[in-house]
Design a protein around this motif. Structure first.
Motif, PDB file in Angstrom:
ATOM      1  N   ARG A   1       0.797  -1.221   0.000  1.00  0.00           N
ATOM      2  CA  ARG A   1       0.000   0.000   0.000  1.00  0.00           C
ATOM      3  C   ARG A   1       0.837   1.281   0.000  1.00  0.00           C
ATOM      4  O   ARG A   1       0.524   2.243  -0.700  1.00  0.00           O
TER       5      ARG A   1
ATOM      6  N   ALA B   1      -2.231   5.611   3.003  1.00  0.00           N
ATOM      7  CA  ALA B   1      -2.250   4.363   3.783  1.00  0.00           C
ATOM      8  C   ALA B   1      -2.901   4.592   5.156  1.00  0.00           C
ATOM      9  O   ALA B   1      -2.390   4.147   6.183  1.00  0.00           O
ATOM     10  N   ALA B   2      -4.027   5.307   5.148  1.00  0.00           N
ATOM     11  CA  ALA B   2      -4.693   5.642   6.409  1.00  0.00           C
ATOM     12  C   ALA B   2      -5.339   4.398   7.027  1.00  0.00           C
ATOM     13  O   ALA B   2      -5.881   3.540   6.327  1.00  0.00           O
ATOM     14  N   CYS B   3      -5.224   4.300   8.322  1.00  0.00           N
ATOM     15  CA  CYS B   3      -5.858   3.209   9.078  1.00  0.00           C
ATOM     16  C   CYS B   3      -5.877   3.654  10.539  1.00  0.00           C
ATOM     17  O   CYS B   3      -5.646   4.833  10.823  1.00  0.00           O
TER      18      CYS B   3
ATOM     19  N   GLU C   1      -3.948 -11.380  14.736  1.00  0.00           N
ATOM     20  CA  GLU C   1      -5.349 -11.810  14.896  1.00  0.00           C
ATOM     21  C   GLU C   1      -5.462 -13.239  15.414  1.00  0.00           C
ATOM     22  O   GLU C   1      -6.474 -13.619  16.015  1.00  0.00           O
TER      23      GLU C   1
ATOM     24  N   THR D   1     -10.284  -1.770   7.043  1.00  0.00           N
ATOM     25  CA  THR D   1     -11.726  -1.975   6.828  1.00  0.00           C
ATOM     26  C   THR D   1     -12.382  -2.703   8.002  1.00  0.00           C
ATOM     27  O   THR D   1     -13.598  -2.675   8.152  1.00  0.00           O
TER      28      THR D   1
ATOM     29  N   ASN E   1     -12.278  -5.920   8.099  1.00  0.00           N
ATOM     30  CA  ASN E   1     -12.650  -7.233   7.546  1.00  0.00           C
ATOM     31  C   ASN E   1     -11.850  -8.382   8.171  1.00  0.00           C
ATOM     32  O   ASN E   1     -12.397  -9.456   8.423  1.00  0.00           O
TER      33      ASN E   1
HETATM   34  P1  AMP Z   1      -8.489  -4.741   7.296  1.00  0.00           P
HETATM   35  O1  AMP Z   1      -8.980  -6.162   7.157  1.00  0.00           O
HETATM   36  O2  AMP Z   1      -8.802  -3.896   6.059  1.00  0.00           O
HETATM   37  O3  AMP Z   1      -8.978  -4.069   8.565  1.00  0.00           O
HETATM   38  O4  AMP Z   1      -6.923  -4.777   7.345  1.00  0.00           O
HETATM   39  C1  AMP Z   1      -6.287  -5.327   8.464  1.00  0.00           C
HETATM   40  C2  AMP Z   1      -5.047  -6.062   8.092  1.00  0.00           C
HETATM   41  O5  AMP Z   1      -4.261  -5.350   7.153  1.00  0.00           O
HETATM   42  C3  AMP Z   1      -4.219  -6.230   9.342  1.00  0.00           C
HETATM   43  O6  AMP Z   1      -3.585  -7.481   9.299  1.00  0.00           O
HETATM   44  C4  AMP Z   1      -3.245  -5.101   9.269  1.00  0.00           C
HETATM   45  O7  AMP Z   1      -2.017  -5.491   9.840  1.00  0.00           O
HETATM   46  C5  AMP Z   1      -3.135  -4.776   7.771  1.00  0.00           C
HETATM   47  N1  AMP Z   1      -3.209  -3.330   7.476  1.00  0.00           N
HETATM   48  C6  AMP Z   1      -4.326  -2.629   7.188  1.00  0.00           C
HETATM   49  N2  AMP Z   1      -4.053  -1.352   6.919  1.00  0.00           N
HETATM   50  C7  AMP Z   1      -2.725  -1.213   7.037  1.00  0.00           C
HETATM   51  C8  AMP Z   1      -1.811  -0.120   6.879  1.00  0.00           C
HETATM   52  N3  AMP Z   1      -2.217   1.103   6.525  1.00  0.00           N
HETATM   53  N4  AMP Z   1      -0.504  -0.355   7.109  1.00  0.00           N
HETATM   54  C9  AMP Z   1      -0.091  -1.600   7.457  1.00  0.00           C
HETATM   55  N5  AMP Z   1      -0.890  -2.670   7.611  1.00  0.00           N
HETATM   56  C10 AMP Z   1      -2.190  -2.491   7.398  1.00  0.00           C
END
Ligand code: AMP
Length: 230
Positions: free
Chosen positions: A23, A104-106, A159, A176, A178
């Motif tokens: 990403r 790469a927002a989270c 997880e 997300t 997910n």
């Molecule tokens: P999600 O299922 O979209 O919530 O993504 C979660 C998974 O993706 C986790 O295993 C995180 O470690 C990884 N992840 C999501 N976003 C990022 C990010 N911006 N930078 C690094 N890892 C991410």
């Protein structure tokens, strides 16, 4: 290594940008394009770790996300892009952080098994086992809340830890949600919003300012056009 080797890291004149695959690499490409720089090799198909660009004076090195600050700190890369999560763990020593690129927002969150009553465990002062890659951030978060934790350092797939009884909770980055849902985990606390930052080696900023500044300016202009999702 001779200066003419294609693999030599040049001491001056050239710029090295450190990126991680995935990403951050993908989201940085439009910012590079705004600075007139096009990466001419694809890290997903090439095994090369040093990638050429259309500018013979700019090359991209591909490293693990958590190693980006280290390469920049020691000057092996002049600048790089790293998530706030990674920078918090690294500590930011030797790094200048001029721009929040908003890519790469989270968020960094605490998550537990769906059946685990996190709030009452915290209220009752239970000692929690928390698995995470982000031990610094997790330690500070739980200390500030006055929650006693035993931190278990993991390097990936956090997880899994609550599912197999390794920990009561995890601290991980969530985008997300997910991955959490697929593993029957629930997010119980947001620790912080995360985005990626441009980081620059402090010596390079002084010695290579003339070459770096136009790129930093282009990154800043392009990232300010990105709507903030935070
Ligand atoms: P999600 O299922 O979209 O919530 O993504 C979660 C998974 O993706 C986790 O295993 C995180 O470690 C990884 N992840 C999501 N976003 C990022 C990010 N911006 N930078 C690094 N890892 C991410």
């Amino acid at each position: 290594m001779s200066a003419s080797s294609p693999f030599a890291i040049p001491a001056s004149g050239q710029l090295i940008l450190a990126l991680s695959k995935g990403r951050i690499f993908d989201d940085t490409l439009p910012l590079l394009a705004a600075a007139g720089i096009v990466v001419t090799e694809d890290p997903e198909t090439s095994r090369k770790l040093i990638l050429a660009t259309n500018d013979p004076n700019v090359r991209v090195i591909i490293v693990r996300a958590s190693d980006v600050p280290t390469y920049v700190q020691y000057g092996a890369a002049d600048f790089g892009v790293a998530g706030k999560d990674v920078l918090m763990e690294h500590g930011g020593e030797g790094l200048y952080q001029p721009i929040d690129l908003k890519i790469a927002a989270c968020r960094m969150s605490v998550a537990v098994n769906a059946g685990f009553d996190y709030d009452s465990a915290v209220r009752q002062g239970a000692r929690l086992r928390v698995a995470t890659k982000f031990v610094q951030t997790a330690r500070e978060h739980f200390a500030a809340k006055g929650v006693h934790v035993d931190l278990i350092k993991l390097y990936g797939s956090m997880e899994l830890a609550p599912l197999v009884g390794l920990s009561d909770a995890i601290v991980d980055v969530v985008s997300t949600g997910n991955t959490l849902r697929a593993n029957n985990l629930v997010e119980v606390e947001t620790i912080m919003q995360i985005s990626s930052r441009l980081i620059v080696n402090q010596a390079a900023l002084k010695l290579k300012r003339e070459r770096l500044q136009p790129i930093l300016d282009a990154f800043e202009r392009a990232s300010s056009a990105i709507p903030s999702t935070l």
